[in-house]
Scaffold this motif. Structure first.
Motif, PDB file in Angstrom:
ATOM      1  N   LEU A   1     -20.469   4.492 -36.463  1.00  0.00           N
ATOM      2  CA  LEU A   1     -21.380   4.897 -37.529  1.00  0.00           C
ATOM      3  C   LEU A   1     -20.638   5.086 -38.834  1.00  0.00           C
ATOM      4  N   ILE A   2     -21.377   4.955 -39.912  1.00  0.00           N
ATOM      5  CA  ILE A   2     -20.895   5.388 -41.218  1.00  0.00           C
ATOM      6  C   ILE A   2     -21.917   6.400 -41.720  1.00  0.00           C
ATOM      7  N   CYS A   3     -21.420   7.533 -42.189  1.00  0.00           N
ATOM      8  CA  CYS A   3     -22.287   8.615 -42.642  1.00  0.00           C
ATOM      9  C   CYS A   3     -21.950   8.956 -44.092  1.00  0.00           C
ATOM     10  N   ALA A   4     -22.977   9.166 -44.880  1.00  0.00           N
ATOM     11  CA  ALA A   4     -22.805   9.556 -46.280  1.00  0.00           C
ATOM     12  C   ALA A   4     -23.334  10.976 -46.450  1.00  0.00           C
ATOM     13  N   ILE A   5     -22.526  11.831 -47.056  1.00  0.00           N
ATOM     14  CA  ILE A   5     -22.916  13.215 -47.298  1.00  0.00           C
ATOM     15  C   ILE A   5     -23.630  13.301 -48.645  1.00  0.00           C
ATOM     16  N   SER A   6     -24.799  13.935 -48.647  1.00  0.00           N
ATOM     17  CA  SER A   6     -25.580  14.013 -49.882  1.00  0.00           C
ATOM     18  C   SER A   6     -25.693  15.424 -50.455  1.00  0.00           C
ATOM     19  N   GLU A   7     -25.656  16.450 -49.611  1.00  0.00           N
ATOM     20  CA  GLU A   7     -25.770  17.833 -50.075  1.00  0.00           C
ATOM     21  C   GLU A   7     -24.718  18.676 -49.378  1.00  0.00           C
ATOM     22  N   THR A   8     -24.144  19.640 -50.106  1.00  0.00           N
ATOM     23  CA  THR A   8     -23.095  20.477 -49.525  1.00  0.00           C
ATOM     24  C   THR A   8     -23.214  21.920 -50.008  1.00  0.00           C
ATOM     25  N   ALA A   9     -22.585  22.797 -49.247  1.00  0.00           N
ATOM     26  CA  ALA A   9     -22.457  24.199 -49.655  1.00  0.00           C
ATOM     27  C   ALA A   9     -21.168  24.752 -49.062  1.00  0.00           C
ATOM     28  N   LEU A  10     -20.504  25.597 -49.823  1.00  0.00           N
ATOM     29  CA  LEU A  10     -19.317  26.324 -49.391  1.00  0.00           C
ATOM     30  C   LEU A  10     -19.632  27.804 -49.539  1.00  0.00           C
ATOM     31  N   CYS A  11     -19.487  28.554 -48.449  1.00  0.00           N
ATOM     32  CA  CYS A  11     -19.734  29.994 -48.487  1.00  0.00           C
ATOM     33  C   CYS A  11     -18.443  30.722 -48.152  1.00  0.00           C
TER      34      CYS A  11
ATOM     35  N   THR B   1     -24.515  17.423 -35.967  1.00  0.00           N
ATOM     36  CA  THR B   1     -25.710  17.013 -35.243  1.00  0.00           C
ATOM     37  C   THR B   1     -26.321  15.812 -35.955  1.00  0.00           C
ATOM     38  N   ILE B   2     -26.591  14.752 -35.189  1.00  0.00           N
ATOM     39  CA  ILE B   2     -27.170  13.524 -35.736  1.00  0.00           C
ATOM     40  C   ILE B   2     -28.465  13.229 -34.988  1.00  0.00           C
ATOM     41  N   ASP B   3     -29.557  13.078 -35.738  1.00  0.00           N
ATOM     42  CA  ASP B   3     -30.827  12.685 -35.146  1.00  0.00           C
ATOM     43  C   ASP B   3     -30.723  11.223 -34.707  1.00  0.00           C
ATOM     44  N   LYS B   4     -30.981  10.949 -33.425  1.00  0.00           N
ATOM     45  CA  LYS B   4     -30.791   9.601 -32.879  1.00  0.00           C
ATOM     46  C   LYS B   4     -31.731   8.568 -33.489  1.00  0.00           C
ATOM     47  N   LYS B   5     -32.907   8.980 -33.936  1.00  0.00           N
ATOM     48  CA  LYS B   5     -33.872   8.027 -34.494  1.00  0.00           C
ATOM     49  C   LYS B   5     -33.700   7.832 -35.994  1.00  0.00           C
ATOM     50  N   SER B   6     -33.617   8.925 -36.739  1.00  0.00           N
ATOM     51  CA  SER B   6     -33.593   8.824 -38.213  1.00  0.00           C
ATOM     52  C   SER B   6     -32.188   8.713 -38.787  1.00  0.00           C
ATOM     53  N   GLY B   7     -31.173   9.165 -38.031  1.00  0.00           N
ATOM     54  CA  GLY B   7     -29.812   9.174 -38.552  1.00  0.00           C
ATOM     55  C   GLY B   7     -29.501  10.392 -39.412  1.00  0.00           C
ATOM     56  N   GLN B   8     -30.480  11.265 -39.630  1.00  0.00           N
ATOM     57  CA  GLN B   8     -30.220  12.472 -40.422  1.00  0.00           C
ATOM     58  C   GLN B   8     -29.111  13.286 -39.767  1.00  0.00           C
ATOM     59  N   MET B   9     -28.219  13.829 -40.584  1.00  0.00           N
ATOM     60  CA  MET B   9     -27.031  14.493 -40.076  1.00  0.00           C
ATOM     61  C   MET B   9     -26.857  15.845 -40.749  1.00  0.00           C
ATOM     62  N   SER B  10     -26.355  16.812 -39.987  1.00  0.00           N
ATOM     63  CA  SER B  10     -25.895  18.064 -40.568  1.00  0.00           C
ATOM     64  C   SER B  10     -24.554  18.398 -39.933  1.00  0.00           C
ATOM     65  N   VAL B  11     -23.661  18.953 -40.755  1.00  0.00           N
ATOM     66  CA  VAL B  11     -22.307  19.287 -40.315  1.00  0.00           C
ATOM     67  C   VAL B  11     -22.004  20.698 -40.779  1.00  0.00           C
ATOM     68  N   SER B  12     -21.358  21.458 -39.910  1.00  0.00           N
ATOM     69  CA  SER B  12     -20.864  22.766 -40.329  1.00  0.00           C
ATOM     70  C   SER B  12     -19.416  22.903 -39.882  1.00  0.00           C
ATOM     71  N   SER B  13     -18.644  23.614 -40.677  1.00  0.00           N
ATOM     72  CA  SER B  13     -17.233  23.843 -40.391  1.00  0.00           C
ATOM     73  C   SER B  13     -16.898  25.258 -40.826  1.00  0.00           C
ATOM     74  N   SER B  14     -16.095  25.932 -40.013  1.00  0.00           N
ATOM     75  CA  SER B  14     -15.760  27.309 -40.386  1.00  0.00           C
ATOM     76  C   SER B  14     -14.316  27.621 -40.065  1.00  0.00           C
ATOM     77  N   LEU B  15     -13.748  28.516 -40.853  1.00  0.00           N
ATOM     78  CA  LEU B  15     -12.422  29.053 -40.625  1.00  0.00           C
ATOM     79  C   LEU B  15     -12.424  30.464 -41.186  1.00  0.00           C
ATOM     80  N   ASP B  16     -11.296  31.123 -41.200  1.00  0.00           N
ATOM     81  CA  ASP B  16     -11.237  32.528 -41.618  1.00  0.00           C
ATOM     82  C   ASP B  16     -11.890  32.750 -42.972  1.00  0.00           C
ATOM     83  N   GLY B  17     -13.000  33.454 -42.984  1.00  0.00           N
ATOM     84  CA  GLY B  17     -13.618  33.896 -44.225  1.00  0.00           C
ATOM     85  C   GLY B  17     -14.383  32.863 -45.015  1.00  0.00           C
ATOM     86  N   GLU B  18     -14.530  31.630 -44.508  1.00  0.00           N
ATOM     87  CA  GLU B  18     -15.323  30.655 -45.247  1.00  0.00           C
ATOM     88  C   GLU B  18     -15.953  29.638 -44.307  1.00  0.00           C
TER      89      GLU B  18
END
Length: 136
Positions: A31-41, A108-125
């Motif tokens: 697959l090739i995935c393109a990220i369109s929206e992001t957030a850093l907390c 998580t990737i929706d098998k039909k639409s290809g919509q994707m969400s990714v989360s990553s975490s480490l100390d404090g962010e």
């Protein structure tokens, strides 16, 4: 050069619904995935939403689900490779998990639409990103 990369990502995102409709994504695809929206907390500092450049995430991800690898490319041209430690499937989704440079991530990737969400975490962010994937 930056504008060309952004235009490529936008054109990819616009064409994906037509590419994906034929067959569901499965755990053996590339697959090739393109990220369109992001957030850093950050703990005690709130969240910043914006472009991949703003939160220093890659624009494109190349997934080889059979080999369990993800190659990412940032706007700067920097590339990284990450190992997918777990691939799980549900009725509608592929769920991928791994560890890179001290952070845990889940995709998580929706098998039909290809919509994707990714989360990553480490100390404090933590990072979250949304986008879309298609077969490469």
């Amino acid at each position: 050069m930056l504008i060309y990369k952004q235009l490529f990502a936008i054109s990819l995102l616009l064409s994906l619904p037509f590419c994906i409709a034929a067959k569901e994504i499965n755990e053996k695809d590339q697959l090739i995935c393109a990220i369109s929206e992001t957030a850093l907390c950050r703990e005690n500092a709130g969240c910043t939403e914006g472009s991949v450049e703003l939160v220093n995430l890659p624009l494109l991800l190349r997934l080889n689900l059979e080999k369990k690898t993800i190659k990412s490319t940032r706007i700067s041209g920097e590339t990284r490779t990450s190992t997918i430690l777990a691939v799980n499937t549900s009725k509608n989704n592929l769920i991928l998990q791994g560890v890179q440079e001290g952070s845990g991530w889940s995709m998580t990737i929706d098998k039909k639409s290809g919509q994707m969400s990714v989360s990553s975490s480490l100390d404090g962010e933590g990072y979250i990103a949304f986008g879309v994937c298609t077969r490469s």
